[in-house]
Design an enzyme around this catalytic site. Sequence first.
Site, PDB file in Angstrom:
ATOM      1  N   ALA A 215       0.827  -1.217   0.000  1.00  0.00           N
ATOM      2  CA  ALA A 215       0.000   0.000   0.000  1.00  0.00           C
ATOM      3  C   ALA A 215       0.857   1.261   0.000  1.00  0.00           C
ATOM      4  O   ALA A 215       2.087   1.222   0.117  1.00  0.00           O
ATOM      5  CB  ALA A 215      -0.945  -0.021   1.188  1.00  0.00           C
ATOM      6  N   HIS A 216       0.171   2.402  -0.104  1.00  0.00           N
ATOM      7  CA  HIS A 216       0.814   3.699  -0.257  1.00  0.00           C
ATOM      8  C   HIS A 216       1.757   4.024   0.893  1.00  0.00           C
ATOM      9  O   HIS A 216       1.496   3.729   2.048  1.00  0.00           O
ATOM     10  CB  HIS A 216      -0.242   4.803  -0.373  1.00  0.00           C
ATOM     11  CG  HIS A 216      -1.135   4.905   0.823  1.00  0.00           C
ATOM     12  ND1 HIS A 216      -2.232   4.096   1.002  1.00  0.00           N
ATOM     13  CD2 HIS A 216      -1.070   5.704   1.912  1.00  0.00           C
ATOM     14  CE1 HIS A 216      -2.819   4.410   2.137  1.00  0.00           C
ATOM     15  NE2 HIS A 216      -2.128   5.378   2.722  1.00  0.00           N
ATOM     16  N   ASN A 217       2.888   4.629   0.522  1.00  0.00           N
ATOM     17  CA  ASN A 217       3.894   5.145   1.451  1.00  0.00           C
ATOM     18  C   ASN A 217       4.643   4.073   2.228  1.00  0.00           C
ATOM     19  O   ASN A 217       5.394   4.394   3.159  1.00  0.00           O
ATOM     20  CB  ASN A 217       3.273   6.151   2.442  1.00  0.00           C
ATOM     21  CG  ASN A 217       2.777   7.406   1.764  1.00  0.00           C
ATOM     22  OD1 ASN A 217       1.617   7.473   1.366  1.00  0.00           O
ATOM     23  ND2 ASN A 217       3.630   8.387   1.595  1.00  0.00           N
TER      24      ASN A 217
END
Length: 347
Positions: free
Chosen positions: A252-254
């Site tokens: 997922a993001h980051n």
Amino acid sequence: MTDRRFYVRASSGRLSDLLQDAPETIDVQADLEQHFSDVSALEMAGPDDISFVGGDAKYKEMAERSRAGLFIVSAKSANWLAPGASFIICPNPIRLFNHIVGKFYPDLASGFVGRFDQTHNISPSAKIDPTAEIAPSAIIGDHVEVGAGTKIGPLVTIGHGTQIGRDCLIYSHVSIAYALIGNRVQISNGARIGVDGFGLIEGKKHEKVFHLGRVILQDDVEIGANSTMDRGTYGDTVIGEGSKIDNLVHIAHNTQVGRHVRIAGMSGIAGSAIIEDYATLGGGVGLGNGAHIGAHAIVGGRSVVLGKVPEHEIYSGYPARPLKEWQRQKAFIAQLFKKSLKDKNRG
């Protein structure tokens, strides 16, 4: 600073214009005539940038140190700012910040899917090394760069601005966007790199969070078939040098993955997780939002980590805990079960 290879920003905006049609009730403690040039995460913001401060205590130190010219805050987080800071108080800072992002980046608000040449499968503005091999059915967007010896298979889509290094192997049906890819990277069939993360602002109708980050795959990374990697929200999703990602893994993001990490198939990594160098995740492992796996740690298959695994430790279970502790608990539960069966048979 948002990467201009991927995102087209509107001209600098006067604060009063940026706040037009704001979705929140706001208390402005700033000059409405001031102009700002961009939005940014707290740790990267400068005096011409707008940033937001979440309600979690982890933002407190970042807010105190941030150089942002304007902060979007809640009543609680307003107390974390340095004296003299300009700010706007509202009930839901991320919602107002997202509104301002849409003002600066109207392409995102309109559902922008990339820039491709209308008459060629390879954009004339792309820079393709003469030794690279590209299948006839691959689609290469504007200003893409592909290094020497790289091979791109059939039905691959490379979004505008993407950079791919030397001697990479991109197999069929892969899509890549908003990404910087190093040398000797292998991406197997059907992988999706650089898609939107699952960022939602809760409400009667959940609102999508605009993403302005990238995916960075360092040298010698391998990505398995049908794996997916979200780009960062306002920062980057990073996969470190030499790391190996198996099939059907979601990152997922980051998320920050260190060097030479191994992640087995069917694992799911939630946003902003950190996995340090040489860590190993078994098959089907789940990491919660912000989970932290220390260097050289091992997480057993089907385990779920909601907090931190110290370096060099072996964890397993749901929720994950030290392996020996988990084994003792399993043995104890098995003994209780056997005892209950004996007691039942006696009755």
